[in-house]
Design a protein around this motif. Structure first.
Motif, PDB file in Angstrom:
ATOM      1  N   ILE A  66       0.819  -1.222   0.000  1.00  0.00           N
ATOM      2  CA  ILE A  66       0.000   0.000   0.000  1.00  0.00           C
ATOM      3  C   ILE A  66       0.853   1.273   0.000  1.00  0.00           C
ATOM      4  O   ILE A  66       0.560   2.188  -0.776  1.00  0.00           O
ATOM      5  CB  ILE A  66      -1.006  -0.020   1.167  1.00  0.00           C
ATOM      6  N   PRO A  67       1.908   1.375   0.806  1.00  0.00           N
ATOM      7  CA  PRO A  67       2.714   2.604   0.738  1.00  0.00           C
ATOM      8  C   PRO A  67       3.340   2.831  -0.644  1.00  0.00           C
ATOM      9  O   PRO A  67       3.367   3.962  -1.139  1.00  0.00           O
ATOM     10  CB  PRO A  67       3.798   2.390   1.796  1.00  0.00           C
ATOM     11  N   ARG A  69       2.098   1.699  -3.478  1.00  0.00           N
ATOM     12  CA  ARG A  69       0.977   2.037  -4.359  1.00  0.00           C
ATOM     13  C   ARG A  69       0.620   3.516  -4.241  1.00  0.00           C
ATOM     14  O   ARG A  69       0.388   4.196  -5.243  1.00  0.00           O
ATOM     15  CB  ARG A  69      -0.240   1.183  -4.040  1.00  0.00           C
ATOM     16  N   ILE A  70       0.601   4.023  -3.009  1.00  0.00           N
ATOM     17  CA  ILE A  70       0.283   5.445  -2.808  1.00  0.00           C
ATOM     18  C   ILE A  70       1.326   6.321  -3.491  1.00  0.00           C
ATOM     19  O   ILE A  70       0.978   7.293  -4.177  1.00  0.00           O
ATOM     20  CB  ILE A  70       0.190   5.765  -1.299  1.00  0.00           C
ATOM     21  N   GLN A  73       0.820   6.157  -7.266  1.00  0.00           N
ATOM     22  CA  GLN A  73      -0.362   6.936  -7.649  1.00  0.00           C
ATOM     23  C   GLN A  73      -0.055   8.428  -7.617  1.00  0.00           C
ATOM     24  O   GLN A  73      -0.440   9.162  -8.536  1.00  0.00           O
ATOM     25  CB  GLN A  73      -1.531   6.617  -6.718  1.00  0.00           C
ATOM     26  N   LEU A  74       0.626   8.861  -6.580  1.00  0.00           N
ATOM     27  CA  LEU A  74       0.974  10.284  -6.488  1.00  0.00           C
ATOM     28  C   LEU A  74       1.885  10.710  -7.636  1.00  0.00           C
ATOM     29  O   LEU A  74       1.737  11.817  -8.172  1.00  0.00           O
ATOM     30  CB  LEU A  74       1.628  10.588  -5.141  1.00  0.00           C
ATOM     31  N   MET A 104      -7.435  11.399  -2.228  1.00  0.00           N
ATOM     32  CA  MET A 104      -6.474  10.435  -1.683  1.00  0.00           C
ATOM     33  C   MET A 104      -6.478  10.464  -0.158  1.00  0.00           C
ATOM     34  O   MET A 104      -6.350   9.414   0.478  1.00  0.00           O
ATOM     35  CB  MET A 104      -5.087  10.673  -2.255  1.00  0.00           C
ATOM     36  N   TYR A 108      -7.522   6.913   1.650  1.00  0.00           N
ATOM     37  CA  TYR A 108      -6.588   6.162   2.474  1.00  0.00           C
ATOM     38  C   TYR A 108      -6.776   6.387   3.970  1.00  0.00           C
ATOM     39  O   TYR A 108      -6.314   5.596   4.768  1.00  0.00           O
ATOM     40  CB  TYR A 108      -5.153   6.435   2.015  1.00  0.00           C
TER      41      TYR A 108
END
Length: 112
Positions: A66-67, A69-70, A73-74, A104, A108
């Motif tokens: 997840i980190p 992925r974030i 995405q950013l 976002m 999240y």
């Protein structure tokens, strides 16, 4: 609560589509020849879509944590915002930036 979750996920999907549209708009509005415009106008969003599907999508072929992925995405959204800005659509870039940040944070912070 389910309605809110689907709304947030729907808006996030629309942000993904807007990012692809921003890359396409940027490519087609460069001050280059028609071949480069077509190549970047179609190629840039295609490469981003392949990257997104490979690493970021819920059913990604190479899923990441997840980190990561974030961060990915950013990066994609920041590049889309830059593409809008450099295509002389600075107000649209600012609006998209605000939507991305708010969405976002909501997505999240709710643990999705």
């Amino acid at each position: 609560m389910v309605f809110v979750q689907y709304t947030v996920l729907g808006i996030f999907f629309l942000m993904e589509l807007c990012a692809l549209a921003a890359f396409s708009y940027w490519g087609f509005h460069l001050n280059r020849g028609w071949f480069i415009k077509i190549l970047l106008g179609i190629g840039a969003p295609l490469l981003v879509a392949i990257f997104w599907g490979t690493f970021i999508a819920p059913k990604a072929s190479i899923p990441v944590s997840i980190p990561v992925r974030i961060i990915l995405q950013l990066i994609i959204f920041a590049l889309a915002i830059a593409a809008l800005y450099f295509s002389s659509k600075s107000m649209l870039a600012v609006v998209f930036l605000v939507v991305v940040v708010v969405e976002m944070i909501i997505m999240y912070s709710m643990g999705w």
